[in-house]
Write an enzyme that holds these catalytic residues in place. Structure first.
Site, short mmCIF file in Angstrom:
data_model
loop_
_atom_site.label_atom_id
_atom_site.label_comp_id
_atom_site.label_asym_id
_atom_site.label_seq_id
_atom_site.Cartn_x
_atom_site.Cartn_y
_atom_site.Cartn_z
N CYS A 31 0.82 -1.20 0.00
CA CYS A 31 0.00 0.00 0.00
C CYS A 31 0.85 1.26 0.00
O CYS A 31 1.98 1.27 0.47
CB CYS A 31 -0.91 0.01 1.22
SG CYS A 31 -1.77 -1.53 1.52
N ARG A 91 3.63 -0.15 -6.39
CA ARG A 91 3.64 -0.95 -5.16
C ARG A 91 2.49 -1.95 -5.11
O ARG A 91 2.48 -2.84 -4.28
CB ARG A 91 3.55 -0.01 -3.94
CG ARG A 91 4.75 0.88 -3.79
CD ARG A 91 4.53 1.96 -2.76
NE ARG A 91 4.46 1.44 -1.41
CZ ARG A 91 5.49 1.30 -0.61
NH1 ARG A 91 6.69 1.61 -1.02
NH2 ARG A 91 5.34 0.85 0.62
N TRP A 93 -3.88 -2.23 -0.86
CA TRP A 93 -3.75 -3.60 -1.36
C TRP A 93 -4.42 -4.49 -0.33
O TRP A 93 -4.00 -4.55 0.82
CB TRP A 93 -2.26 -3.93 -1.51
CG TRP A 93 -1.96 -5.19 -2.27
CD1 TRP A 93 -2.06 -5.39 -3.61
CD2 TRP A 93 -1.43 -6.41 -1.73
NE1 TRP A 93 -1.63 -6.65 -3.94
CE2 TRP A 93 -1.24 -7.30 -2.81
CE3 TRP A 93 -1.10 -6.84 -0.45
CZ2 TRP A 93 -0.75 -8.59 -2.63
CZ3 TRP A 93 -0.60 -8.12 -0.28
CH2 TRP A 93 -0.43 -8.97 -1.37
N ASN A 106 -0.64 1.63 6.51
CA ASN A 106 0.03 0.49 5.90
C ASN A 106 0.46 -0.45 7.01
O ASN A 106 0.93 0.00 8.06
CB ASN A 106 1.28 0.92 5.12
CG ASN A 106 0.94 1.63 3.83
OD1 ASN A 106 -0.22 1.70 3.43
ND2 ASN A 106 1.96 2.18 3.19
N GLY A 107 0.38 -1.76 6.78
CA GLY A 107 0.79 -2.72 7.80
C GLY A 107 -0.39 -3.57 8.23
O GLY A 107 -1.45 -3.60 7.58
N GLU A 151 15.26 -17.78 -11.02
CA GLU A 151 14.89 -16.38 -11.31
C GLU A 151 14.19 -16.25 -12.66
O GLU A 151 13.22 -15.50 -12.79
CB GLU A 151 16.13 -15.49 -11.26
CG GLU A 151 15.88 -14.03 -11.58
CD GLU A 151 14.93 -13.34 -10.60
OE1 GLU A 151 14.49 -12.21 -10.91
OE2 GLU A 151 14.62 -13.92 -9.54
N LYS A 196 10.40 -14.71 -13.09
CA LYS A 196 10.09 -13.57 -13.95
C LYS A 196 8.91 -13.90 -14.85
O LYS A 196 8.01 -13.09 -15.05
CB LYS A 196 11.31 -13.21 -14.81
CG LYS A 196 12.38 -12.43 -14.10
CD LYS A 196 11.95 -10.99 -13.84
CE LYS A 196 12.08 -10.52 -12.46
NZ LYS A 196 12.04 -11.29 -11.29
N GLU A 231 5.44 -14.35 -12.77
CA GLU A 231 4.89 -13.20 -12.08
C GLU A 231 4.32 -12.15 -13.02
O GLU A 231 3.42 -11.40 -12.63
CB GLU A 231 5.90 -12.59 -11.11
CG GLU A 231 7.13 -11.97 -11.71
CD GLU A 231 8.12 -11.51 -10.65
OE1 GLU A 231 7.73 -11.41 -9.47
OE2 GLU A 231 9.29 -11.26 -10.99
N HIS A 259 13.21 -37.75 -10.88
CA HIS A 259 12.56 -37.98 -9.59
C HIS A 259 11.15 -37.38 -9.55
O HIS A 259 10.68 -36.97 -8.50
CB HIS A 259 13.43 -37.42 -8.46
CG HIS A 259 14.74 -38.12 -8.31
ND1 HIS A 259 14.88 -39.31 -7.63
CD2 HIS A 259 15.96 -37.83 -8.80
CE1 HIS A 259 16.13 -39.71 -7.69
NE2 HIS A 259 16.81 -38.83 -8.40
N LYS A 297 5.29 -4.37 -4.85
CA LYS A 297 6.73 -4.18 -4.97
C LYS A 297 7.45 -4.49 -3.67
O LYS A 297 8.48 -5.15 -3.67
CB LYS A 297 7.02 -2.73 -5.39
CG LYS A 297 8.50 -2.43 -5.61
CD LYS A 297 9.05 -3.22 -6.77
CE LYS A 297 10.49 -2.91 -7.05
NZ LYS A 297 11.07 -3.81 -8.06
#
Length: 612
Positions: free
Chosen positions: A2, A27, A75, A101-102, A485, A489, A492, A508, A607
């Site tokens: 947020c 964000r 958010w 926020n939090g 990575e 990418k 997401e 396996h 973010k």
């Protein structure tokens, strides 16, 4: 996640707040709102969806006149995205407004207590509890009221608060969630990140945990939870304001990919210096003597997401070059497994924002146990940067796209420097080998530039896989870290299911998922493992896979067994991640663009993850 912006001063607040919130869209958010004091009362407007909706219904802020106000992009955590759950939240009389926020961890018990006292709740959020607590304890002194409320709150918070009968003031408070305060000739600002106010001021104050700020039109005061005034020094932000803009690129992510050569240069160059006529690595930020460096027996690397993948690479590089045992942990696991940290251990935490909640918790736990913590951080003045024993800044500049590219590359560069520094001090690298590694490091920016020049080739290939359902990435050693990575990418930003596997684990279980036409991205940059990777490629092709290989220029054998090859320039095997990741970033980007995805703001992602 947020975003918070607040302003008090000579100008109309709503337009400044909207502009600031637009700089925080990266964000992640699902609704937005503002509360403005119009000279008589607090007026609040909220809207679900993109910030543009709020801009339209307020005509760019014109319908909310006033020179002080607070704004928020939310958010969703507690309660689904909706107008009623959007911030700001107010008391029943509408005389107190708060943005947050939090997470308030004990909000359920607090909500029950307030309901028992006759308070009604209109939202599902934890934040509305704060608005009613402020109302309950308010007796005319906002600072005293805020302190009483925060003493009863458990969890994390960054707060912006307005009191209608104190129209010349904005109150701010923080604990475990980022919040900065800015000042200029126009007035005073609060924000959850620098880009929100960079257009208006470069003079900022970084708030510490459990501090409260009182902003007036021309001055700012800071207080502790004991209501004692705290003296703080301002900092000057030296970012180029244009760095937070797209500069003609279609997306921030593409711009930031193209900034990677400069990013590596900025991270490496200040730490490679002439010393006694020879090049050496000088990391003054470590604040450690050669004896202290030699005394390190083990390193724990703790991080989340892409920073964790940089840490996985760090394990291979540190163990190979410096011969120090390294353990890598996801921060969310580290903090809850009661980790065993033995004597001689050093902890390295990696975070782009410096505010990642789990990583920050790991830092605090490590310090509480008496162990030295080094932070690898991009954001100057962030919580991790301030609380770590030492901080190695990556100097990547503002990164706006949610999916990291240049900050990840800078983290890799920082890891390389550390590994070489440890190796040099411990007497493991001969002068000749050290010089060769330095030469390879200095070539990386130009080599990345060459790889970025292949974008059209990668785009054409990416267009073939816009409809893919599953894509697999495989590799061994450092190539496994690259695969992690590359897979992240892709998933997401394109929303295609993707997984990364250590290639030796294929038999396996994973190989059962390979079907005719399934794309397998095989990363093979480690010469000692070429033949092993060729065997793995043959295995998946036998099950019908189409193989895209990312490999070194000299490895022409790979072209015989794969369907499509991307070659990277020659470098030391420890540094190949910095090169091999470039075509994988471009591949993910062009798949996402081709699918019509919101590349800079992927759904459900933020973010900076400042809550668990």
């Amino acid at each position: 996640m947020c975003g918070i912006v607040g302003y008090i001063g000579k100008e109309q607040a709503a337009s400044i707040i909207l502009d600031g919130l637009s700089k925080l869209e990266y964000r992640g958010y699902d609704s937005a709102g503002m509360a403005i004091f119009d000279g008589e009362k607090l007026r609040t407007k909220k809207a679900i969806g993109r910030l543009k909706v709020l801009e339209n219904i307020t005509r760019g802020g014109e319908t909310l006149p006033g020179c002080s106000g607070i704004g928020h992009t939310r958010w969703a955590t507690h309660g689904a995205p909706s107008d009623k759950n959007a911030h700001p939240h107010t008391n029943a009389a509408g005389t107190i407004a708060v943005v947050h926020n939090g997470i308030i961890e004990n909000y359920i018990s607090l909500k029950k207590k307030m309901a028992d006292k006759g308070y009604s709740f209109v939202s599902e959020t934890d934040t509305e509890v704060l608005a009613h607590l402020l109302d309950y304890y308010y007796k005319g002194n906002p600072l005293e009221t805020i302190i009483r409320v925060l003493q009863r709150v458990e969890g994390s918070y960054a707060l912006g608060i307005l009191f209608a009968d104190h129209p010349g003031e904005i109150y701010a408070a923080r604990k475990d969630s980022p919040l900065i305060v800015g000042q200029s000739a126009l007035g005073c600002f609060i924000a959850s990140d620098v880009p929100a106010i960079l257009k208006y001021t470069r003079t900022v104050y970084y708030m510490d945990n459990q501090e409260i700020a009182v902003l007036r039109g021309e001055n700012i005061s800071f207080y502790s939870m004991d209501e004692e005034e705290v003296a703080k020094e301002s900092a000057t932000v030296d970012w180029d304001a244009d760095a937070a803009e797209k500069a003609g690129y279609e997306h921030f992510m593409l711009k930031e990919m193209y900034e990677q050569p400069r990013t590596l240069e900025d991270t490496l160059s200040p730490r490679i210096l002439d010393k006694d006529g020879e090049k050496d690595i000088v990391i003054e930020e470590l604040n450690m003597t050669a004896e202290e460096l030699r005394a390190v027996r083990k390193i724990h690397i703790v991080a989340c997401g892409s920073a964790y993948h940089a840490g996985v690479t760090g394990k291979y590089v540190l163990e190979e070059l410096a011969r120090i045992p390294v353990e890598v942990d996801l921060a969310s696991e580290f903090r809850y497994r009661n980790p065993l940290l033995e004597e001689g251990c050093m902890v390295i935490v990696i975070s782009q924002s410096g505010e990642t909640a789990d990583t920050l918790a790991a830092l605090r736990e490590s310090k509480a146990k008496g162990f030295r913590v080094l932070g690898i951080v991009n954001v100057v003045g962030s919580s991790i940067a301030r609380e770590a024993d030492a901080c190695l800044y990556t100097w990547a500049g503002p990164e706006i796209a949610v999916a990291t590219t240049k900050a990840y590359s800078a983290q890799l560069a920082a890891v390389y420097l550390l590994a070489m520094k440890f190796a040099r001090v411990r007497g493991i690298l001969a002068d000749r080998d050290f010089a060769a590694l330095l030469a390879d490091l200095k070539c990386l920016p130009d080599q990345i530039e060459l790889l970025l020049g292949q974008k059209q080739k990668i785009q054409r290939f990416a267009n073939r896989y816009l409809g893919a359902r599953d894509i697999f990435f495989i590799g061994r050693g450092i190539d496994y870290a690259i695969s992690l990575e590359g897979s992240l990418k892709l998933k997401e930003i394109s929303y295609i299911h993707s997984e990364a596997y250590a290639a030796g684990e294929m038999k396996h279980g994973t190989i059962s998922l390979i079907e005719d036409g399934t794309l397998v991205v095989a990363v093979s940059t480690q010469p000692a493992l070429y033949q092993k990777m060729i065997s793995n490629i043959v295995e998946v092709k036998a099950r019908g896979a189409f193989v895209m290989a990312v490999t070194n220029e000299e490895n022409r054998e790979m072209q015989k067994v794969s369907d499509y090859c991307v070659y990277i320039p020659e470098t030391h095997p420890c540094f190949t991640n910095s090169l091999a990741i470039i075509p994988l970033q471009l591949f993910a980007y062009y798949v996402a663009v081709g699918r019509g995805c919101d590349v800079d703001k992927p759904k459900n992602l933020a973010k900076s993850v400042t809550v668990e």
